[in-house]
Design a protein around this motif. Structure first.
Motif, PDB file in Angstrom:
ATOM      1  N   VAL A  36      40.260  17.782 -28.855  1.00 51.29           N
ATOM      2  CA  VAL A  36      41.060  18.870 -28.298  1.00 51.29           C
ATOM      3  C   VAL A  36      40.462  19.339 -26.985  1.00 51.29           C
ATOM      4  O   VAL A  36      41.168  19.525 -25.985  1.00 51.29           O
ATOM      5  CB  VAL A  36      41.163  20.042 -29.296  1.00 51.29           C
ATOM      6  N   THR A  73      37.635  26.339 -30.121  1.00 52.85           N
ATOM      7  CA  THR A  73      37.539  25.137 -30.938  1.00 52.85           C
ATOM      8  C   THR A  73      36.268  24.368 -30.594  1.00 52.85           C
ATOM      9  O   THR A  73      35.769  24.445 -29.460  1.00 52.85           O
ATOM     10  CB  THR A  73      38.765  24.228 -30.732  1.00 52.85           C
ATOM     11  N   PRO A 107      42.278  17.488 -38.436  1.00 53.00           N
ATOM     12  CA  PRO A 107      43.412  18.416 -38.512  1.00 53.00           C
ATOM     13  C   PRO A 107      42.944  19.865 -38.500  1.00 53.00           C
ATOM     14  O   PRO A 107      41.845  20.178 -38.965  1.00 53.00           O
ATOM     15  CB  PRO A 107      44.071  18.047 -39.849  1.00 53.00           C
ATOM     16  N   ASP A 108      43.797  20.730 -37.979  1.00 49.18           N
ATOM     17  CA  ASP A 108      43.468  22.158 -37.918  1.00 49.18           C
ATOM     18  C   ASP A 108      44.768  22.923 -37.691  1.00 49.18           C
ATOM     19  O   ASP A 108      45.210  23.109 -36.557  1.00 49.18           O
ATOM     20  CB  ASP A 108      42.470  22.432 -36.789  1.00 49.18           C
ATOM     21  N   ASP A 114      36.403  21.078 -31.606  1.00 52.92           N
ATOM     22  CA  ASP A 114      36.947  19.734 -31.735  1.00 52.92           C
ATOM     23  C   ASP A 114      36.842  19.021 -30.385  1.00 52.92           C
ATOM     24  O   ASP A 114      37.434  19.437 -29.391  1.00 52.92           O
ATOM     25  CB  ASP A 114      38.412  19.825 -32.181  1.00 52.92           C
ATOM     26  N   LEU A 149      47.340  17.730 -35.102  1.00 55.93           N
ATOM     27  CA  LEU A 149      46.543  18.770 -35.756  1.00 55.93           C
ATOM     28  C   LEU A 149      47.159  19.166 -37.091  1.00 55.93           C
ATOM     29  O   LEU A 149      46.449  19.598 -38.019  1.00 55.93           O
ATOM     30  CB  LEU A 149      46.429  19.998 -34.852  1.00 55.93           C
ATOM     31  N   TYR A 173      44.495  26.140 -35.494  1.00 55.69           N
ATOM     32  CA  TYR A 173      44.401  25.895 -34.053  1.00 55.69           C
ATOM     33  C   TYR A 173      45.715  25.358 -33.498  1.00 55.69           C
ATOM     34  O   TYR A 173      46.059  25.625 -32.343  1.00 55.69           O
ATOM     35  CB  TYR A 173      43.256  24.931 -33.740  1.00 55.69           C
ATOM     36  N   ALA A 174      46.457  24.632 -34.316  1.00 50.45           N
ATOM     37  CA  ALA A 174      47.774  24.155 -33.876  1.00 50.45           C
ATOM     38  C   ALA A 174      48.662  25.334 -33.508  1.00 50.45           C
ATOM     39  O   ALA A 174      49.411  25.282 -32.526  1.00 50.45           O
ATOM     40  CB  ALA A 174      48.431  23.325 -34.975  1.00 50.45           C
ATOM     41  N   PRO A 226      43.095  14.831 -31.670  1.00 51.33           N
ATOM     42  CA  PRO A 226      42.021  15.667 -32.198  1.00 51.33           C
ATOM     43  C   PRO A 226      41.089  14.858 -33.091  1.00 51.33           C
ATOM     44  O   PRO A 226      41.433  13.773 -33.560  1.00 51.33           O
ATOM     45  CB  PRO A 226      42.778  16.726 -33.009  1.00 51.33           C
TER      46      PRO A 226
END
Length: 293
Positions: A169, A164, A17-18, A166, A80, A21-22, A14
């Motif tokens: 991702v 997302t 970090p998120d 990202d 993430l 969403y993880a 990714p």
């Protein structure tokens, strides 16, 4: 025999970090139609296959690939979570609605149980279950189930794609979407080839004698809804896909049978019946004396 090579089928990194969403990604890892399911479903179908050759090899091949997809998603989820905040104070939550939303959407078990890692669970934290697997031993039934699994999985990945921004991702998801496209087509092609080679045909199981069915209702569309438009479909008139009959359309049921009277189990089940309680008690006592368990 399995041999693990420490590289991914496609990159899974990714941009940032998120943790929220993880948690969302857990659905396509450990949900009913996630990668753990299809990896084990295709593997069990291969282990249970009764014919050698291309169909068994196909199952083994795609099953092994799906294990690689499990690894890609687990790797992505861990990244993430890698630099996501471990905790947050109540004051910060109250002063920042965006932070409150993040905290509300975080999978706490990814932190508490897995130590900032992926879990064998869906997006709601429900553990992955072996009951998700379909492996019947009938290849036409299984290949059809596999096509459905890939369709459901691709639907979920497509929805996640739009959840997302990202780039990293989305790049991984675009690869998984493409492989889902391939696998949908492979299972449909395999199901068609099975039928063309006369190994299987509809209705499944095709080797169960049709004369043992109650044939008068085998091809009747019985409309149990007030939606009349269903009668205009190809499933309500014309030849059936299995080639053994013609569809017909009927409003409601075409057969009926009387409801049997209520059952009267052993009095020692202590169910309520119309028989006086004292009579049932006496019956139970007598059965006990006769040692009728």
């Amino acid at each position: 025999m399995f041999f693990h090579k420490q590289e991914l089928q496609y990159k899974a990194s990714p941009d940032a970090p998120d943790a929220v969403y993880a948690r969302k990604l857990q659905e396509v890892l450990g949900g009913q139609y996630g990668e753990i399911t299809v990896a084990l479903q295709y593997s069990f179908q291969a282990w249970n296959a009764h014919v050698p050759g291309k169909y068994r090899d196909l199952l083994f091949g795609i099953g092994a690939e799906e294990f690689g997809h499990v690894e890609m998603l687990a790797t992505m989820i861990a990244q993430l979570l890698e630099k996501a905040p471990l905790g947050i104070t109540s004051d910060a939550v109250q002063s920042d609605p965006a932070v409150a939303a993040v905290v509300g959407g975080t999978d706490l078990q990814q932190a508490i149980v897995a130590g900032a890692g992926a879990r064998a669970a869906d997006s709601m934290g429900n553990p992955w279950q072996g009951s998700y697997i379909t492996a019947s031993g009938n290849l036409l039934a299984d290949f059809t189930a596999n096509a459905n699994a890939e369709m459901q999985g691709r639907l979920q990945v497509a929805r996640l794609y739009h959840m997302t921004d990202d780039h990293g991702v989305r790049d991984m998801l675009s690869f998984l979407l493409a492989r889902d496209t391939m696998h949908q087509n492979q299972w449909m092609a395999a199901a068609r080839e099975l039928q063309e080679e006369k190994l299987e045909s509809m209705p499944v199981p095709s080797n169960f004698p049709l004369q043992k069915e109650h044939r008068p209702v085998s091809y009747q569309y019985l409309n149990f809804s007030d939606g009349a438009a269903a009668g205009s479909g190809s499933w309500a008139s014309g030849p059936t896909p299995d080639g053994h009959g013609e569809f017909s359309y009927h409003e409601g049921p075409t057969t009926n049978a009387p409801m049997p009277p209520p059952t009267h189990p052993d009095a020692r089940f202590y169910g309520t019946t119309e028989i006086p309680n004292v009579v049932e008690k006496a019956a139970g006592t007598l059965q006990d004396k006769l040692n009728r368990e």
